[in-house]
Design a protein around this motif. Structure first.
Motif, PDB file in Angstrom:
ATOM      1  N   ASP A 365     -25.240  15.278 -13.970  1.00 19.30           N
ATOM      2  CA  ASP A 365     -24.762  15.645 -15.306  1.00 19.30           C
ATOM      3  C   ASP A 365     -24.503  17.147 -15.413  1.00 19.30           C
ATOM      4  N   GLU A 366     -25.416  17.951 -14.799  1.00 21.48           N
ATOM      5  CA  GLU A 366     -25.243  19.405 -14.816  1.00 21.48           C
ATOM      6  C   GLU A 366     -23.968  19.808 -14.079  1.00 21.48           C
ATOM      7  N   GLU A 367     -23.770  19.163 -12.904  1.00 22.19           N
ATOM      8  CA  GLU A 367     -22.581  19.452 -12.110  1.00 22.19           C
ATOM      9  C   GLU A 367     -21.310  19.061 -12.878  1.00 22.19           C
ATOM     10  N   GLN A 368     -21.376  17.879 -13.530  1.00 24.41           N
ATOM     11  CA  GLN A 368     -20.232  17.411 -14.317  1.00 24.41           C
ATOM     12  C   GLN A 368     -19.965  18.344 -15.501  1.00 24.41           C
ATOM     13  N   GLU A 374     -15.557  24.530 -16.427  1.00 24.38           N
ATOM     14  CA  GLU A 374     -14.532  25.209 -15.617  1.00 24.38           C
ATOM     15  C   GLU A 374     -13.133  24.700 -15.981  1.00 24.38           C
ATOM     16  N   MET A 375     -13.038  23.381 -16.148  1.00 23.88           N
ATOM     17  CA  MET A 375     -11.746  22.794 -16.505  1.00 23.88           C
ATOM     18  C   MET A 375     -11.293  23.279 -17.881  1.00 23.88           C
ATOM     19  N   MET A 376     -12.253  23.356 -18.830  1.00 23.40           N
ATOM     20  CA  MET A 376     -11.921  23.832 -20.175  1.00 23.40           C
ATOM     21  C   MET A 376     -11.489  25.297 -20.132  1.00 23.40           C
ATOM     22  N   ALA A 377     -12.210  26.103 -19.298  1.00 21.56           N
ATOM     23  CA  ALA A 377     -11.847  27.519 -19.161  1.00 21.56           C
ATOM     24  C   ALA A 377     -10.450  27.667 -18.558  1.00 21.56           C
TER      25      ALA A 377
END
Length: 590
Positions: A365-368, A374-377
């Protein structure tokens, strides 16, 4: 170390006793063997059955320990059965069914329950209508249906436990246990925590109640069960004014077109009264309060103990479910009559791995979460770059527009300069023409004058024709306007006539209503008069009866000789009346 013979013999007896009381295991499957899923037979009654596989799922704490039976296809029915190691009857024994379920796919709609089936079942004919003894396990669909089924078949009726237990809906592995005891009690356990326990008769509607309310036990008349009473010392203030809840709107005005005759008496609209308030008497604890009265219970005379309750012959375990999303994993399936063995099996197969699984899931979950951030950034950065690009394009467009404006201004200035040059040329031409005219011979001038005169007359005629046409057009326009005004006036007249007709109709309706009310009133008055007459007649009848009764009583009190005298007097009266009537008849004839 010295050990007595007595202690050794006691230890041997204890071991022998423990060996005797240990129960039996009728089915046990942890899917560690590679061919374990092959033992599950697919039904032959339908073609749209989903495929199953041996798999630990997409994520796990221990790949080998997490192997289980996994559903692989979306929007599918799953109907499979597997045979017990040996048939099982729980008559005089406990029954424990236990297994683990992992909804790794974030379940939205799908069951994960097992059915305990009779030995007479044909696996190829297994379907949703096949008879079963017990159906147990979670069933989830949407936000409202999130339950654990614990259905018992009793006299060919499938009865679910009430109230139901809430199912676990996260993506971790959870262990479900149903323990039916030989003394007709039960325990429903999830993750080694008891969720419900008690008697089967109390949680399943399978028998009449053991006790009923005593109909002869009545609440005493002097029993006080009102906790609070109104405070007798709390009085309404003397200056308290009970304002109405609603008042007439002071700002409301009678409409100008309101007709009292047609519309009735005008009344303003009502609004909430700002001064309105309710006085409530204070309540205090009741000093005479005894408590809540409860009716006594007595043994139910109609109750009969059913020794066959929750007793089943089992030969197969079945999987009969529907799921929208694939990914559900069944594991560590156990059927035994020994709860202690079930607990040890659960500790070994589930408890020792669940804490590791939680850590693995947390890391995933942390990795996700990190990936999502990162994807949002990245998306935010791309959006900002896109916005900058658009701003630059807008800026360039503005600069281009400014350049075009400057060019347009320069062009206009040049065209003005050209116009000045053209004007100078035209003036020079006119001057030259005047010079040439002055130099022409007189004859030519006279000819030109005559030509100009003819042209002037033609122009006058043309102007006259244009004026005549304009006059005609104006006449037509005037005529159209007059016709339009006439139409409007007719419309207005029709509207007025319609209004008058409506008023007349309303008056007629009102008149009819009035006449109807008068008729109803007359009918009511007539009915009242009739009732009065009826009452009057009744009174007279009663009066006559009373007089007759009095006469009878008098006659009874008179002696026989008196009766004779009375009779002779009565005869004399009758004769007198006859003579008088004869005389009146003779007078009438004369």
């Amino acid at each position: 170390m010295k050990v007595s013979l007595y202690s050794l013999s006691g230890l041997a007896l204890a071991l022998l006793f423990s060996k005797k009381v240990r129960g039996e295991v009728y089915y046990e499957e942890d899917f560690s063997a590679k061919d374990s899923v092959d033992k599950w037979v697919k039904t032959g009654t339908r073609e749209d059955v989903g495929k199953i596989e041996r798999s630990p799922g997409k994520w796990f704490s221990d790949e080998e320990a997490s192997q289980g039976l996994r559903l692989t296809e979306d929007y599918r029915f799953y109907q499979y059965t597997t045979k017990l190691d040996k048939p099982f009857s729980n008559k005089g024994k406990d029954l424990v069914v236990q297994f683990t379920v992992k909804y790794e796919q974030e379940i939205d709609c799908g069951g994960a329950y097992l059915k305990l089936l009779p030995p007479t079942l044909d696996p190829k004919e297994f379907n949703g209508d096949s008879k079963y003894g017990i159906m147990f396990g979670p069933d989830i669909c949407g936000s409202e249906k999130r339950m654990v089924h614990a259905i018992l078949n009793h006299k060919d009726k499938n009865v679910d436990m009430k109230p139901q237990v809430h199912a676990r809906t996260d993506q971790l592995t959870h262990q479900y246990t149903l323990w039916l005891k030989k003394n007709k009690t039960f325990e429903l356990i999830i993750d080694n925590q008891v969720q419900k326990n008690g008697t089967i008769e109390d949680f399943w509607n399978v028998a009449l109640p053991k006790t009923i309310l005593d109909e002869n036990d009545k609440k005493p008349e002097d029993w006080v069960d009102e906790k609070e009473i109104y405070d007798p010392e709390d009085k309404k203030p003397e200056d308290w004014v009970d304002e109405p809840e609603q008042i007439a709107d002071p700002e409301a005005t009678k409409p100008e077109d309101w007709d009292d005759e047609l519309d009735g008496d005008w009344e303003p609209s009502m609004i909430p009264n700002p001064k309105f308030k309710v006085w409530e008497q204070r309540r205090i604890p009741n000093p005479d309060y005894i408590g809540e009265w409860k009716q006594k219970t007595i043994p139910n005379p109609d109750y009969v103990e059913d020794k066959s309750l929750a007793v089943y012959d089992i030969g197969y375990i079945g999987l009969d479910i529907w799921t929208v999303k694939s990914g559900t994993i069944f594991d560590n399936i156990l059927l035994t009559d020994d709860i202690e063995y079930a607990r040890k099996f659960g500790e070994e197969k589930w408890s020792d791995h669940v804490s590791k699984e939680i850590e693995v899931k947390k890391a995933i979950d942390e990795e996700q979460k990190k990936k999502n951030e990162e994807m949002m950034a990245k998306m935010q950065k791309e959006h900002e770059e896109e916005m900058k690009k658009k701003e630059q394009e807008e800026k360039e467009k503005e600069e281009t527009k400014e350049g075009e404006k400057e060019e347009k201004k320069d062009g206009e200035a040049a065209s003005e300069h050209d116009l000045d040059d053209d004007l100078e040329k035209d003036v020079a031409k006119e001057a030259k023409k005047l010079v040439d005219e002055s130099e022409q011979p007189k004859a030519e001038k006279e000819e030109e004058k005559e030509g100009d005169k003819v042209d002037a007359e033609k122009e006058k005629e043309q102007e006259k024709e244009i004026d005549d046409e304009e006059k005609e057009e104006k006449k037509e326009e005037k005529k159209e306007e007059e016709e339009k005004e006439e139409k409007e006036e007719k419309k207005e007249e029709k509207k007025e006539e319609k209004k008058e007709e409506e008023k007349e109709e309303k008056k007629e309706v009102k008149k009819e209503k009035k006449e109807k009310k008068e008729e109803e009133k007359e009918v009511e008055d007539e009915e009242k008069e009739e009732k009065k007459e009826v009452k009057k007649e009744k009174k007279e009848v009663k009066k006559e009866k009373k007089e007759e009764e009095k006469e009878e009583k008098k006659e009874e009190s008179v002696s026989p000789s008196d009766k004779v005298e009375v009779e002779t007097d009565a005869d004399a009266e009758v004769e007198t009346e006859a003579e008088e009537s004869k005389k009146s008849a003779d007078k009438d004839e004369l």
